[in-house]
Every structure is written in structure tokens, then in C-alpha cells.
Design a protein around this motif. Structure first.
Motif, PDB file in Angstrom:
ATOM      1  N   GLU A  19      -3.563   5.525   0.719  1.00  0.00           N
ATOM      2  CA  GLU A  19      -4.247   4.614  -0.190  1.00  0.00           C
ATOM      3  C   GLU A  19      -4.503   5.320  -1.513  1.00  0.00           C
ATOM      4  N   GLU A  32       5.090   0.980  -0.304  1.00  0.00           N
ATOM      5  CA  GLU A  32       6.413   0.395  -0.514  1.00  0.00           C
ATOM      6  C   GLU A  32       7.445   1.398  -1.018  1.00  0.00           C
ATOM      7  N   ARG A  45       2.758  -0.989   4.867  1.00  0.00           N
ATOM      8  CA  ARG A  45       1.330  -0.861   5.150  1.00  0.00           C
ATOM      9  C   ARG A  45       0.968   0.551   5.569  1.00  0.00           C
TER      10      ARG A  45
END
Length: 403
Positions: free
Chosen positions: A340, A187, A183
Motif C-alpha cells: 500500500e 497493478e 490486490r
């Protein structure tokens, strides 16, 4: 508009200290009060999970400033050892030790508190690592040679594991997620950093949870969901933190995973600002609300919140590129931006690499492992909204320079 005469800062944190100092530097001559829940003078938190734990002798508290400096040179009214328990935004009072404390302007800098394992408080030897007292207890256990289990493979937990291994102690890290730090950094990069544990003799158990703790008054065993029983003299819980906002119940402030603020760090109540881990503010650079638990942003926000509070007509927006760092097993890990986007691309080898995060055609974030010279360059690119092609060019130049 009547100039404010009293500034109250709740939270003797990094953000709180920077706030009172910034208010004075901005020319505020009124009464400044700094309220802190702990009896200790305001202190620096990053060393607590790093050098503080590794010290062979009891280290001094990493205080920001002496009490004399705060009281006499900055003219701060220090109220330590009692937390704020309530806020009345109509009467403009903060309740401390049962007594209302009036304010003209208020900066909330109460930070965050560590999450705990259910039922963990009944056994000695089970700790979180958030406060100076936490760090002292964990350091004493490590110094005594404790068999250590760390719950949570995030940055704090991994720093604790690193400190324990530096002492040659056996360490197991238990992580509920299949991939550590997924998070926080994604990953792919989470998997790359997880390899540092195995390379340094730390046992990493992913995809399992703690189902119980056992011991006769003191922790002796950790029970896992797959039936494994781990012997332990010390358990350090590093499963995240939550903003300290419970004392704001009934205040009328908008609270949603932190105190919600606008781009100037002003809250929904007149004269009230927030800074640091507790603030969830609109960051114009990314066009979204962010709440950051980073040293750099807490320091910056404390300054901006205080300046805006004491001179609201000159209030400026706070826009930043998030930045944090961590040290594991002699490896420097740095991150800028946000993790992100729609693509992650890595450059370099196992122990010295950069991972770039693309959001559309824009560079959104960068993870640098043992590449400190590149970190701030990527931060500058993100700050000026650089495109993906420019980020790749910098990565190519960095790769060439490393040869």
C-alpha cells in the motif's frame, strides 16, 4: 492470579504446533491439548503447491514433528481427526466430537479454508489446494498428464501452473481481474509477474470468469464468460481463502474477517488468544489491523500467543513486518511489508528486479524478484520505519552490485 493448568490449542497447524512447543519452552508444565480437524499429524503447507506437486514418486507428508515427539517429548495430548464445533467462553469449554473440553487458556489457530467454485463439487477432477489430501489428488492428476485449468492467477494458482509446466503439460490460467495479483502487490508489479506465465508457455486469460463446468461424472470442459470452452482433465481452484471462524458462532468473540485481537493477540474473551491465518490483530508497526496468510507470521504468532496465554502478566505485543515468498518457473519472488502507498518504483530488469512501495515519506513494502540478498535488508528498513530516501539508497547500491 491463579496460574493456568490446562492450555488447549485448536488447530493442528504451523501456528498450533509452534504454540504448544512455545508453551513448553516457556516453562508451562500443565496439561496441553492440541485439537486438529484432519487425521494427519501437523504438516507444512508451502511444499504442497511446490515440490510436492513436482515429485515423480509419492512424497512423504511434510510433517513438522513425529507423533512420538509431540506426545512424549512435549507431553501434548493430541486430538486429531475431529474439528472443534463450538466455544463457550463463559464455561471455558471447546466442543470437540460433541464433547466439551475444558481450558484455562485457549489459543485459536484454525487457519483458513479455500474458497470453492459454486457447484464444483458434483464433478471429480475439481480441486482446491489447501490440505495434504488436496495436494495428493492434484499431484496424481498431474502425474497422469492432465490437461490443466487453474482458476485464479494468485500465488497458489501460479505455483500449480508452474508445477504443471515443469511436467510439460498444457496449462491455462483463468483470472477474473484485468491484472493478476493487483490486490496483493499492485497493478504494475502484477503485470510484470504475469509475463512469467507467457514466457514459460502457460496461457493466461484475464478479465474472464468461469461460468460452468461440464463432464460426465468427471470434469471435461470449463466454460468461460466470453464463450470460450477449455478442455480439462484437472481444474484447480485458487481464488483465495476465508478464515475458519464458523465454529465460533455464539461464542461472543469479535469476529471480522478473522478473530479480532489486540496487539498481544488476546481476543475479546478472557484467556483466549488467536494466531495464524485466523487472527486479525492490531500491528503497532503499521498502526492498523492485519490478517496475514503467511508462513512466517503464523510461526511467529503461534509462539507469541502461547507465551502470552500461559504468562499473561508478562504479555508482549506482536509487531512484525509481513513476509512471504513464492516460486514460479524457477523464479524466486519475495515480498516484505504491505503493498500500500502512494507510489511504486521499480529497479532492475525483467527477470531480476526490486519494486519499492512508498507511503508518505516512509518505505511500506518491497517486492524482490530473484534478488534474495536484498529482501531481508528491506524488511529491516521497514521494521525500523526507514524513510524513502534510505530505501532508494539501498536500491542504488543493489543495482550497482548487480552490474
Amino acid at each position: 492470579m491463579t496460574p493456568p493448568r490446562r492450555l488447549v490449542v485448536v488447530g493442528a497447524s504451523l501456528a498450533g504446533v509452534r504454540a504448544v512447543q512455545a508453551a513448553r519452552e516457556a516453562g508451562f508444565t500443565g496439561h496441553v491439548v492440541l485439537v486438529g480437524a484432519e487425521e494427519h499429524l501437523p504438516y507444512d503447507r508451502p511444499p504442497l503447491s511446490k515440490s510436492f506437486l513436482e515429485a515423480t514418486a509419492e512424497p512423504a507428508a511434510p510433517a513438522f514433528r513425529s507423533g512420538g515427539f509431540l506426545r512424549h517429548q512435549l507431553g501434548v495430548d493430541l486430538r486429531l481427526g475431529a474439528p472443534a464445533t463450538g466455544l463457550d467462553t463463559v464455561a471455558r469449554t471447546v466442543t470437540v466430537a460433541g464433547v466439551p473440553l475444558g481450558y484455562d487458556r485457549l489459543v485459536i489457530a484454525t487457519g483458513a479454508q479455500a474458497r470453492r467454485l459454486p457447484g464444483a463439487g458434483r464433478l471429480a477432477g475439481v480441486h482446491t489446494l489447501r490440505t495434504l489430501d488436496d495436494a495428493r489428488a492434484v499431484r496424481r492428476a498431474l502425474h497422469a498428464g492432465a490437461r490443466t485449468v487453474v482458476v485464479g492467477a494468485g500465488f497458489i494458482g501460479s505455483e500449480v501452473a508452474s508445477s504443471a509446466r515443469k511436467r510439460g503439460l498444457p496449462v491455462t490460467v483463468v483470472e477474473a481481474a484485468p491484472t493478476p495479483l493487483a490486490r496483493a502487490i499492485g497493478e504494475v508489479t502484477g503485470t510484470a509477474l504475469a509475463a512469467l506465465h507467457a514466457a514459460n508457455g502457460t496461457v493466461l486469460r484475464c478479465g474472464v470468469t468461469v461460468t460452468g463446468l461440464e463432464g460426465d461424472g468427471r470434469v471435461e470442459r470449463v466454460l468461460l464468460s466470453d464463450g470460450t470452452v477449455l478442455p480439462a482433465d484437472l481444474v484447480v481452484v485458487g481464488v483465495g481463502a476465508v478464515p475458519v471462524t464458523g465454529w465460533l458462532a455464539g461464542s461472543g468473540l469479535v469476529v471480522r474477517d478473522g478473530v479480532v485481537c489486540d496487539r498481544t493477540l488476546a481476543t475479546s474473551a478472557a484467556g483466549v488468544y488467536a494466531a495464524g491465518d485466523v487472527a486479525r490483530w492490531w500491528n503497532p508497526l503499521f498502526g492498523r489491523y492485519l490478517r496475514l496468510e503467511h508462513w512466517t507470521s503464523a510461526a511467529e504468532q503461534g509462539v507469541v500467543a502461547a507465551r502470552n496465554a500461559v504468562s499473561e502478566k508478562d504479555a508482549e505485543p506482536y509487531e512484525t513486518v509481513p513476509y512471504f515468498w513464492s516460486d514460479w518457473y524457477g523464479t524466486r519472488i519475495q515480498f516484505v511489508g504491505v503493498p500500500e502507498g502512494d507510489h511504486v518504483e521499480s529497479f532492475g530488469g525483467d527477470d531480476r528486479f526490486v519494486a519499492l512501495y512508498r507511503d508518505g515519506d516512509r518505505l511500506a513494502g518491497a517486492l524482490a524478484v530473484n534478488r534474495p540478498s536484498l529482501t531481508m535488508k528491506y524488511r529491516a528498513l521497514i521494521r525500523r520505519r526507514a524513510g524513502w530516501a534510505e530505501a532508494l539508497e539501498l536500491a542504488a547500491r543493489g543495482r550497482a552490485a548487480a552490474r
